[in-house]
Enzyme design. Sequence first.
Site, short mmCIF file in Angstrom:
data_model
loop_
_atom_site.label_atom_id
_atom_site.label_comp_id
_atom_site.label_asym_id
_atom_site.label_seq_id
_atom_site.Cartn_x
_atom_site.Cartn_y
_atom_site.Cartn_z
N ASP A 405 42.52 45.56 42.40
CA ASP A 405 43.27 46.18 41.31
C ASP A 405 44.72 45.72 41.46
O ASP A 405 45.41 46.10 42.40
CB ASP A 405 43.16 47.71 41.43
CG ASP A 405 43.93 48.43 40.32
OD1 ASP A 405 44.71 47.77 39.60
OD2 ASP A 405 43.74 49.66 40.19
N HIS A 406 45.16 44.89 40.52
CA HIS A 406 46.47 44.26 40.67
C HIS A 406 47.61 45.27 40.61
O HIS A 406 48.74 44.98 40.99
CB HIS A 406 46.66 43.20 39.58
CG HIS A 406 47.49 42.04 40.03
ND1 HIS A 406 48.59 42.17 40.85
CD2 HIS A 406 47.37 40.69 39.80
CE1 HIS A 406 49.13 40.98 41.08
NE2 HIS A 406 48.39 40.06 40.47
#
Lengths: 433, 327
Positions: A405-406
């Site tokens: 999850d950036h």
Amino acid sequence: MAEQILMLALSPTMEEGTIATWKKKEGDKVSEGDIICEVETDKATMDYESIQEGVLLKILVPEGEDAAVGVPIAIIGEEGEDISALEKEASETAKEAEKEEEAAGASASEEKPEAKKDKQEKPETAEDKTEKERADKPAAKKEAVTTDGWVKASPLAREIARQRGIDIAAIEGSGPGGRVVKKDVESAPTRAGRPAASGFAPARAAGEDRTVKVSKMRKAIAGRLAESKFTAPHFYLNVSVRGEALMEARNRINKSLQEKISVNAFIMKLAAEALRRHPRVNAAWEGDTIREFGSVDIGLAVALDDGLITPVVRNCGNKGIVEIDGELKELIPRAQEGKLAPEEYSGAGFSVSNLGSFGIEEFTAIINPPGSAILAVGTLNKVPVVQEDGSLGTGLVMKFTLSCDHRVVDGAEGARFMATLKNNFENPMSALL
Amino acid sequence: MPVITFREALRQAMDEEMARDDRVFLLGEEVAQYNGAYKVTQGLWEKYGDKRVVDTPITEEGFTGLGVGAAMVGLRPIVEWMTLNFALMAYDQVVSNAAKTRYMSGGQFKLPMVMRGPNGPAEYLAAQHSQALQSIFAHIPGLKVVSPSTPYDAKGLLKTSIRDDNPVIFLEGELMYAWKGEVPEEEYLIPLGKADVKREGSDVSLVSYGKPMRVTLEAAEKLEKEGINAEVIDLRSIKPLDEEAVYASVRKTHCCVIVEESWPFASVGSHLGWLISRNAFDYLDAPVEMVASEEVPMPYNHKLELAVQPQVPKIVAAAKKVLYLDN
């Protein structure tokens, strides 16, 4: 005067519903038409629009719990009213509904749609009547929602569905009381899965389509994964990992043990060691804050007959491989039987999905919230490799793909984690450093 | 094309038919020397004289019965009722004699007779004089019932009615007499039992007749502004009823609102609603809606008087309901 809010039949076949979310809290003002909660029915999660007004005094059925149609789920009235008598009455109604349900048994609910179709020819039995009365009582409050299994549909919708071979019962109705209307049928997928074309298509005589009712689990999977994929910006990191050292270590250890340790236990232990060094990969996005978990809790995706579940081994960082393996051997069978308690399959800060046993070489997984990363493990393959001296040889290689999850994990941080993980697998001793 | 009033269109129709056929004559209260209570018969007495334009006493049963007798012996009377409210006095003549004689005589007697006058509410006339009574006439086998909404239709339909060999109840409206519209100078007839699409549309069928056609068309314009394309059907004749025109529209739009100014119970509209549900069932995407007058005696208070009748917002709301746009 305070009164009960009853569970309504929100779909034609609904007999009970699960409170998915309360949209109003105790003490909130409720106006007619306000959505007070979302109810997960056998068909879908639906908004419960209030037909009553006042202050929500008491929630009787908390989120996640079921209530049969007609059972009080909350109490509404004026602020400060004494509701003890109503509360008592409510708990009695709930008990009664439970008893009735047990008495009615599963066969009754299965037979109902068929039986009711010929109700005009069939004299009404006393049993039918009580059942109907029970159903009519709450339904009368809203629109005439049929609880007898008859799908409400406009004649046109029925005709279009018939001509196109669409099962009208599988369509969510948008009309009053859930009536299926023309636009609902037209937007429903046809047999061949194509969007419905305009005009009437002749019914196809080929094999029957099978409409499978979505289980609550499937619905939960759909909801969670769609939310994860659509809200968490995923990116993927891919490495090849040599598996010789791991296999050697595993063989050596297994020789000294009565029960063989699974590859998954090794993966989880080695991942846990890497996570301890890279706490940002063991974290959750919380909007204004990022929570780096104090414990390394790793979920392992386990396939079920229809669905999957991720039992969680807590605190893998402080547990040995044997202990982790022992927990997996206890959790996995119970997971497959659907007997896990919610706390046993939720709250993983990191997850592992291993499709190696299916021969999958590499794949990408969808992050399992609240975690911010999931490791997808491919099969261990004997492949040609270029040796350190430049000559060609063979080696055992498995491919790892990390979905991140950036919002929480940046590329470099994820890459450093993968480097550590790769090193842990290729030099298991280094994990102990 | 000349623009004339509804009143003038009716007068032209009667004038032309009286000129064409000397069996046609007119009788009623104040139709001759006073030129008609609503001036529909203006100038006819002067033109045709006492024998063909006859002032009667205030005896609806009497002069309507006289009309029945005259028709039986070969004349073609036009009976003017000052309003349909007063025609209740003549109801026995209409139901028992006008409607039955041709049938009971085995066709030996024809009943070429028109009974006409203003029907439905006007303004400030209170409960006894504001009634829309078409349903109780349409209920009777043997009667034809016609209800035009424009000067053009009124003229063409009245001429056809006068030439019909059966008793025809011809419904006008006090407030409609001043309505204007184009009417050609050359002669034309409009057949009974032929509805007219007053406005083409594809989304919802609005069906009405007579005076409420005006609010129905206004509602269609309002709906147009909201992107809803309403088709407006004018029945023009209640009996015979052009069912097929209504079904054709419903087959196109899949939903229908009926608008009428009578009470809803056992009305023309409720009957039509049943016909649609029976004969266009598989084309319906929503139950047929009806905007009728509220089921109360007409209030005298003007705001209430307007409120109980079909109004544009009620029609718009009903159209949205059958389109499932009322959430």
